[in-house]
Motif scaffolding. Sequence first.
Motif, PDB file in Angstrom:
ATOM      1  N   SER A   1      19.088  38.425  38.317  1.00 51.63           N
ATOM      2  CA  SER A   1      19.918  38.169  37.140  1.00 51.63           C
ATOM      3  C   SER A   1      19.662  36.754  36.647  1.00 51.63           C
ATOM      4  O   SER A   1      19.345  35.849  37.419  1.00 51.63           O
ATOM      5  CB  SER A   1      21.401  38.372  37.458  1.00 51.63           C
ATOM      6  N   ASP A   2      19.792  36.583  35.332  1.00 48.63           N
ATOM      7  CA  ASP A   2      19.599  35.278  34.721  1.00 48.63           C
ATOM      8  C   ASP A   2      20.121  35.354  33.293  1.00 48.63           C
ATOM      9  O   ASP A   2      20.202  36.443  32.711  1.00 48.63           O
ATOM     10  CB  ASP A   2      18.113  34.896  34.714  1.00 48.63           C
ATOM     11  N   VAL A   3      20.460  34.217  32.729  1.00 48.21           N
ATOM     12  CA  VAL A   3      20.896  34.173  31.336  1.00 48.21           C
ATOM     13  C   VAL A   3      19.695  34.116  30.397  1.00 48.21           C
ATOM     14  O   VAL A   3      19.810  34.425  29.212  1.00 48.21           O
ATOM     15  CB  VAL A   3      21.834  32.963  31.106  1.00 48.21           C
ATOM     16  N   GLU A   4      18.526  33.727  30.919  1.00 47.71           N
ATOM     17  CA  GLU A   4      17.312  33.573  30.112  1.00 47.71           C
ATOM     18  C   GLU A   4      16.555  34.904  30.108  1.00 47.71           C
ATOM     19  O   GLU A   4      15.747  35.194  30.992  1.00 47.71           O
ATOM     20  CB  GLU A   4      16.457  32.445  30.678  1.00 47.71           C
ATOM     21  N   GLU A   5      16.806  35.718  29.101  1.00 48.21           N
ATOM     22  CA  GLU A   5      16.389  37.121  29.113  1.00 48.21           C
ATOM     23  C   GLU A   5      14.879  37.312  29.198  1.00 48.21           C
ATOM     24  O   GLU A   5      14.394  38.103  30.019  1.00 48.21           O
ATOM     25  CB  GLU A   5      16.940  37.843  27.886  1.00 48.21           C
ATOM     26  N   ALA A   6      14.108  36.640  28.353  1.00 45.29           N
ATOM     27  CA  ALA A   6      12.654  36.846  28.337  1.00 45.29           C
ATOM     28  C   ALA A   6      12.034  36.460  29.672  1.00 45.29           C
ATOM     29  O   ALA A   6      11.197  37.197  30.222  1.00 45.29           O
ATOM     30  CB  ALA A   6      12.026  36.048  27.201  1.00 45.29           C
ATOM     31  N   ALA A   7      12.437  35.318  30.216  1.00 45.91           N
ATOM     32  CA  ALA A   7      11.900  34.874  31.505  1.00 45.91           C
ATOM     33  C   ALA A   7      12.314  35.824  32.628  1.00 45.91           C
ATOM     34  O   ALA A   7      11.537  36.100  33.550  1.00 45.91           O
ATOM     35  CB  ALA A   7      12.377  33.455  31.806  1.00 45.91           C
ATOM     36  N   LEU A   8      13.544  36.340  32.553  1.00 45.64           N
ATOM     37  CA  LEU A   8      14.026  37.284  33.565  1.00 45.64           C
ATOM     38  C   LEU A   8      13.160  38.528  33.603  1.00 45.64           C
ATOM     39  O   LEU A   8      12.710  38.968  34.678  1.00 45.64           O
ATOM     40  CB  LEU A   8      15.478  37.658  33.271  1.00 45.64           C
TER      41      LEU A   8
ATOM     42  N   HIS B   1      15.386  45.243  40.042  1.00 42.73           N
ATOM     43  CA  HIS B   1      16.224  45.632  38.909  1.00 42.73           C
ATOM     44  C   HIS B   1      16.708  44.361  38.248  1.00 42.73           C
ATOM     45  O   HIS B   1      17.168  43.437  38.939  1.00 42.73           O
ATOM     46  CB  HIS B   1      17.395  46.472  39.415  1.00 42.73           C
ATOM     47  N   ALA B   2      16.603  44.246  36.935  1.00 43.96           N
ATOM     48  CA  ALA B   2      16.959  43.021  36.222  1.00 43.96           C
ATOM     49  C   ALA B   2      18.211  43.222  35.381  1.00 43.96           C
ATOM     50  O   ALA B   2      18.344  44.238  34.695  1.00 43.96           O
ATOM     51  CB  ALA B   2      15.804  42.568  35.332  1.00 43.96           C
TER      52      ALA B   2
END
Length: 279
Positions: free
Chosen positions: A36-43, A58-59
Motif C-alpha cells: 500500500s502507498d499513497v503514490e499510486e503510479a509508483a505503487l 496485491h496493491a
Amino acid sequence: MENLEDKVAVVTGAASGIGKGMAETFADAGMRVVLSDVEEAALHATAAGLRDAGADVHAVVTDVASAGDVEALAESALGTYGAVHVLCNNAGVYTGSRPSWESTLDDWEWILGVNLMGVVHGIRTFLPVMIEQNEDAHIVNTASLAGLLTGGSLYGATKTAVVALSETVHLELVRDGLKPRISVLCPGLVDTNIYHSQRNRPARLSDAGPVPGDWSVEAAKKAFKTGLSPRAVGERVVEAIREQRFWILTHPEYGKHIEHRMTQLLNGDNPTLLPMPGQ
C-alpha cells in the motif's frame, strides 16, 4: 514466527524505499504481500515488478493518515488472502522546517497524520484481526534513530512517539499472553527518497514552514545515496520477525549516541549532541 512461507504481509509505504525493500524480502521468503502507498503510479510499478519476478502481491492505494483508508486496506487484504500475519506500519514523511517553533500547523498535521496516526490506525485496525486469528503474527513499526536521539524536531517527535507506543503494545501483548508480537525499526540513514516527501504532501496542508538556508533536494539526495540499502533493512526486519526481537537497530555506529542521551537523562544533565559519524 519461524515459518514465513505462504504467510500474508501488509506493508504501508511500499512503493519505494524501506517499504519496497521489506516487500521484496518478504516475497523472497515465500510470503504473499499486500503493498500500500499513497503514490499510486509508483505503487503499481513496484507491484508489477514483483509480479514479474514471480511474487504473489496485491496493491492498494492508501493514505495511512485516514482511518477509513486503513480500514479499507484491511478489508482488501483479508478479502484477497483471508488473513494477515505481518503488518509493517512503515509509511512516513519528513518536513524539514526549522526552527521548530516556526513550523506551521499544516506541517504538524501532515507529519503527525502519517508518521504517528498512520501507525495508530494500523494497530487499531489490524491487531484485533491478528488476535482473533490466534496464530503467530507480527507487527513492525518504522520509527527512526531520530526517535532515540535528541534533535529531530517534528520528525523526531513523531518517531519518539512511535517508539513509546510500540513498547507499550509489546508489554500489553506479553502481559495478556497473546500470540502477536511487535518490533520497532529504528534505522539511521537509508538510501530512500524521504527527503523529497513534499511530492506527496496534500494540497489542503500546503502551508509549509521555513527550511534551513543550506538545505537543498540535490544535497539531500547525494547524502541519502550513501545510506544503507532498503533491501538490507528488509533482511534485518525478516530476521527480527523470525527471532521475535523487539528492537531493530540497523546502524550500530550510533550506539554511543544513544548511550550519551541515556546517560544525560540518568544524570539529569541538559541535552547535548555528539558529532555524528563522518563529521
